[in-house]
Design a protein around this motif. Structure first.
Motif, PDB file in Angstrom:
ATOM      1  N   LYS A  30     -12.366  56.561 -24.082  1.00  0.00           N
ATOM      2  CA  LYS A  30     -13.331  57.612 -23.815  1.00  0.00           C
ATOM      3  C   LYS A  30     -13.488  58.584 -24.978  1.00  0.00           C
ATOM      4  CE  LYS A  30     -14.415  56.393 -19.597  1.00  0.00           C
ATOM      5  NZ  LYS A  30     -15.803  56.042 -19.218  1.00  0.00           N
ATOM      6  N   ASP A  31     -12.468  58.707 -25.771  1.00  0.00           N
ATOM      7  CA  ASP A  31     -12.520  59.614 -26.914  1.00  0.00           C
ATOM      8  C   ASP A  31     -11.616  59.068 -28.003  1.00  0.00           C
ATOM      9  OD1 ASP A  31     -13.243  61.787 -28.460  1.00  0.00           O
ATOM     10  OD2 ASP A  31     -11.838  63.171 -27.513  1.00  0.00           O
ATOM     11  N   CYS A  77     -11.948  66.395 -17.832  1.00  0.00           N
ATOM     12  CA  CYS A  77     -11.269  65.119 -18.060  1.00  0.00           C
ATOM     13  C   CYS A  77     -10.765  64.522 -16.735  1.00  0.00           C
ATOM     14  CB  CYS A  77     -10.105  65.315 -19.024  1.00  0.00           C
ATOM     15  SG  CYS A  77      -9.271  63.795 -19.487  1.00  0.00           S
ATOM     16  N   ASP A  87     -17.587  62.336 -24.178  1.00  0.00           N
ATOM     17  CA  ASP A  87     -17.484  61.960 -22.770  1.00  0.00           C
ATOM     18  C   ASP A  87     -16.885  63.125 -21.983  1.00  0.00           C
ATOM     19  OD1 ASP A  87     -17.570  59.161 -21.180  1.00  0.00           O
ATOM     20  OD2 ASP A  87     -15.945  60.414 -20.388  1.00  0.00           O
ATOM     21  N   ASP A  88     -17.007  63.067 -20.632  1.00  0.00           N
ATOM     22  CA  ASP A  88     -16.306  64.058 -19.816  1.00  0.00           C
ATOM     23  C   ASP A  88     -14.822  64.085 -20.164  1.00  0.00           C
ATOM     24  OD1 ASP A  88     -18.520  64.923 -18.464  1.00  0.00           O
ATOM     25  OD2 ASP A  88     -18.138  63.781 -16.636  1.00  0.00           O
ATOM     26  N   SER A  89     -14.247  62.929 -20.349  1.00  0.00           N
ATOM     27  CA  SER A  89     -12.835  62.821 -20.732  1.00  0.00           C
ATOM     28  C   SER A  89     -12.732  62.857 -22.251  1.00  0.00           C
ATOM     29  CB  SER A  89     -12.228  61.524 -20.185  1.00  0.00           C
ATOM     30  OG  SER A  89     -12.164  61.554 -18.772  1.00  0.00           O
ATOM     31  N   HIS A  90     -12.334  64.007 -22.770  1.00  0.00           N
ATOM     32  CA  HIS A  90     -12.167  64.108 -24.218  1.00  0.00           C
ATOM     33  C   HIS A  90     -11.107  65.144 -24.547  1.00  0.00           C
ATOM     34  CE1 HIS A  90     -15.234  67.317 -23.594  1.00  0.00           C
ATOM     35  NE2 HIS A  90     -14.636  67.900 -24.622  1.00  0.00           N
ATOM     36  N   LYS A 113     -24.007  61.203 -22.546  1.00  0.00           N
ATOM     37  CA  LYS A 113     -22.889  61.946 -23.125  1.00  0.00           C
ATOM     38  C   LYS A 113     -23.107  63.456 -22.951  1.00  0.00           C
ATOM     39  CE  LYS A 113     -20.537  58.537 -25.161  1.00  0.00           C
ATOM     40  NZ  LYS A 113     -19.098  58.273 -24.926  1.00  0.00           N
TER      41      LYS A 113
END
Length: 579
Positions: free
Chosen positions: A263-264, A190, A162-165, A70
């Protein structure tokens, strides 16, 4: 230690609290400090009025193994005044401004095993160009100035993402259409396209469940929450509108998905609430509403600007409401988001005020403005906030009466607030020498001492005509070139009655020798305000005793000084919807 989740309007499940014991260096001393309490207060474990401008914090921590893979975000609630942050001897970032929250992605600075976090703080004690509020620069507190505060004063914490948030969410209610507009930003890392799901609940009832596809980082959606049902709003009863008397909230759960994988996930809330002005009145949810505010400085005996416990915010608001107040004007301090959470939950109007600087320079104005923008962005979603108040009594702009630069600064703050938030009111300079404003907000402590009947009469008469207010206000109500334009008229500071005692250092605007005398004086002042047909709100000075300033309705321990029922009986003489 403050253990509660620090960001109640934007909640993720996983987080790690870094409050507690840190190493602390100041002057030539190496000691320990209890974060998030400043070294000048008892709860820090130091309790010393330090004179140095530089301090250094350090602590070690470990990243939970389940967070592997993460991105790790390091959050600071607030650090007074500026700081540089290092992890494992590498600088991760810096921040200027003692009132607002900030964060850094520290992922690339992590190492295996134990991490070393260092925070170097610069807080210039005698620099009067920084936003310092009531923090005094002399050796001892006096008059209306208090012990200064240095360094970390709100929670420090970690969060895995996460990268996607989701970066942030702003929710703007529209009660006339029964909708909420949601603007949200996705992090620059993201993966696009993605899907975002909004599920909105009222208590346990799902009122809307919407999934949208996002092809860009900045997005907006308008969601129907009333379902075109008339009775959801206010119709001879409070319905689902947020008010101090009916603080109902909608819960929001937001999920970000890539390829159907979550992811979020964030939880938030909002209130269906509208504020506007019309015909010289303040309106809440399309009804005239009388603001009965108390001036709240937000200080505690043992914690200074940091509440000892989260419960203390809740207890204060309950006590204020028990005395018949429906809100507060936060004075010279941007408060901890936990206070706003309890104001939202319990139903308590909040006028947000920025901490003032004292000497006007272009750099001071620029720094103040940047920090003010951060305040609005962070606290945007709280339904309890109804007014943004930027300047107070010409502090920081002492020549505003006829100085075009300082007038322009006041105007720019007002229009900046309106450009960032159309859902609330704004005041450019609260107290006197006003420029552009949504509320004619004036301060007066000239109510007269006991048996000064001539002053009593002048005070009462002047409250009935705004053109006569100059008789009881320290400076002229409006700056040169500005005038009253029919805005709602409110007395946003008055009272300040202290109980007389044998301590000559105690300070107040006027004094009472007994509870009976206090109640009699309080009732006389309130009767004068309520008899004015043009006043539609007030703010009494003040909430609590603070150090030598002893004009609070609560004492220095935040306990009642007077029978709250007697205060409430007087405050209740005016109904909130009976203007």
């Amino acid at each position: 230690m403050r253990k509660e989740y620090p960001r109640p309007n934007f909640v993720r499940k996983d987080w790690l609290n870094l409050n507690g014991e840190w190493d602390f260096k100041y002057d030539d001393k190496n000691t320990k400090i209890n974060v998030p309490f400043v070294p000048q207060c008892k709860l820090s474990g130091i309790n010393e009025r330090i004179r140095t401008d530089f301090v250094v914090y350090e602590r070690k921590f470990n990243i939970p193994s389940e967070w592997n893979g993460k991105n790790i975000i390091l959050h600071f609630g607030a650090v007074d005044y500026s700081c540089e942050v290092f992890l494992n001897n590498s600088k991760v970032g810096s921040h200027k401004g003692g009132n607002t929250s900030f964060s850094f992605d520290i992922t690339r600075f992590l190492k295996d095993g134990e991490q070393v976090l260092t925070v170097e703080v610069y807080d210039p004690l005698k620099d009067d160009t920084i936003a310092r509020g009531k923090q005094f620069w002399k050796e001892e507190s006096e008059f209306i100035w208090y012990t200064p505060s240095t360094g970390i004063w709100q929670t420090v914490w970690l969060e895995p993402v996460d990268d996607s948030h989701i970066s942030y969410v702003h929710m703007t209610p529209n009660i006339d259409r029964g909708e909420v507009e949601i603007r949200f930003d996705l992090d620059k890392k993201c993966k696009l396209p993605c899907e975002v799901n909004f599920q909105i609940k009222f208590k346990d009832e799902i009122v809307n469940d919407t999934l949208i596809k996002c092809n860009q980082l900045q997005n907006k959606i308008v969601i129907d929450v009333f379902g075109n049902r008339a009775m959801e709003g206010s119709f001879h009863f409070t319905g689902r509108y947020w008010t101090p008397e009916n603080p109902v909230l909608y819960d929001v759960e937001i999920k970000l998905l890539n390829n159907n994988i979550i992811k979020d996930q964030v939880k938030s809330y909002f209130g269906m609430r509208k504020v506007h002005i019309e015909n010289g009145k303040f309106y809440l949810n399309n009804l005239p509403y009388y603001n009965k505010l108390i001036l709240d400085q937000g200080y505690w005996k043992d914690g200074l600007i940091t509440a000892p416990k989260d419960e203390d915010y809740k207890t204060d608001i309950i006590k204020f409401k028990e005395m018949g107040f429906n809100g507060c004007r936060k004075h010279e301090k941007v408060e901890d988001p936990r206070f706003l959470y309890w104001a939202d939950k319990l139903g308590f109007l909040v006028w947000i005020g920025m901490a003032s600087f004292w000497s006007y320079t272009p750099e001071a104005a620029s720094n103040f403005t940047k920090e003010w923008c951060d305040v609005i962005k962070r606290d945007y979603n709280s339904p309890s906030i109804v007014v943004w108040g930027m300047l107070n009594e010409s502090w920081g702009v002492p020549k505003i009466y006829d100085n075009l630069f300082q007038q322009a600064f006041s105007q720019s703050l007002y229009y900046l607030a309106k450009s960032l938030d159309q859902s609330r009111l704004a005041i450019g300079n609260d107290g006197w020498e006003q420029t552009v404003t949504d509320i004619a907000a004036l301060h007066t402590y000239k109510h007269g001492v006991d048996k000064d009947y001539k002053q009593h009469e002048l005070f009462s008469r002047s409250l009935k005509n705004i053109d006569e207010m100059h008789n009881i206000v320290e400076k002229l109500p409006y700056a040169k070139g500005f005038k009253y334009n029919g805005e709602p008229f409110m007395i946003t500071e008055f009272g300040g009655i202290s109980m007389a005692n044998d301590n000559s250092d105690d300070w107040g605007y006027t004094f009472a020798r007994s509870e009976e005398e206090f109640i009699s004086t309080y009732e006389r002042i309130m009767d004068s305000i309520y008899e004015s047909d043009i006043i539609c709100g007030y703010c009494y000075t003040q909430a609590t005793d603070i150090e030598q300033e002893t004009n609070g309705l609560l004492d220095i321990d935040h306990e009642f000084k007077f029978n709250p029922a007697r205060i409430k009986e007087i405050n209740d003489k005016k109904k909130v919807n009976n203007l």
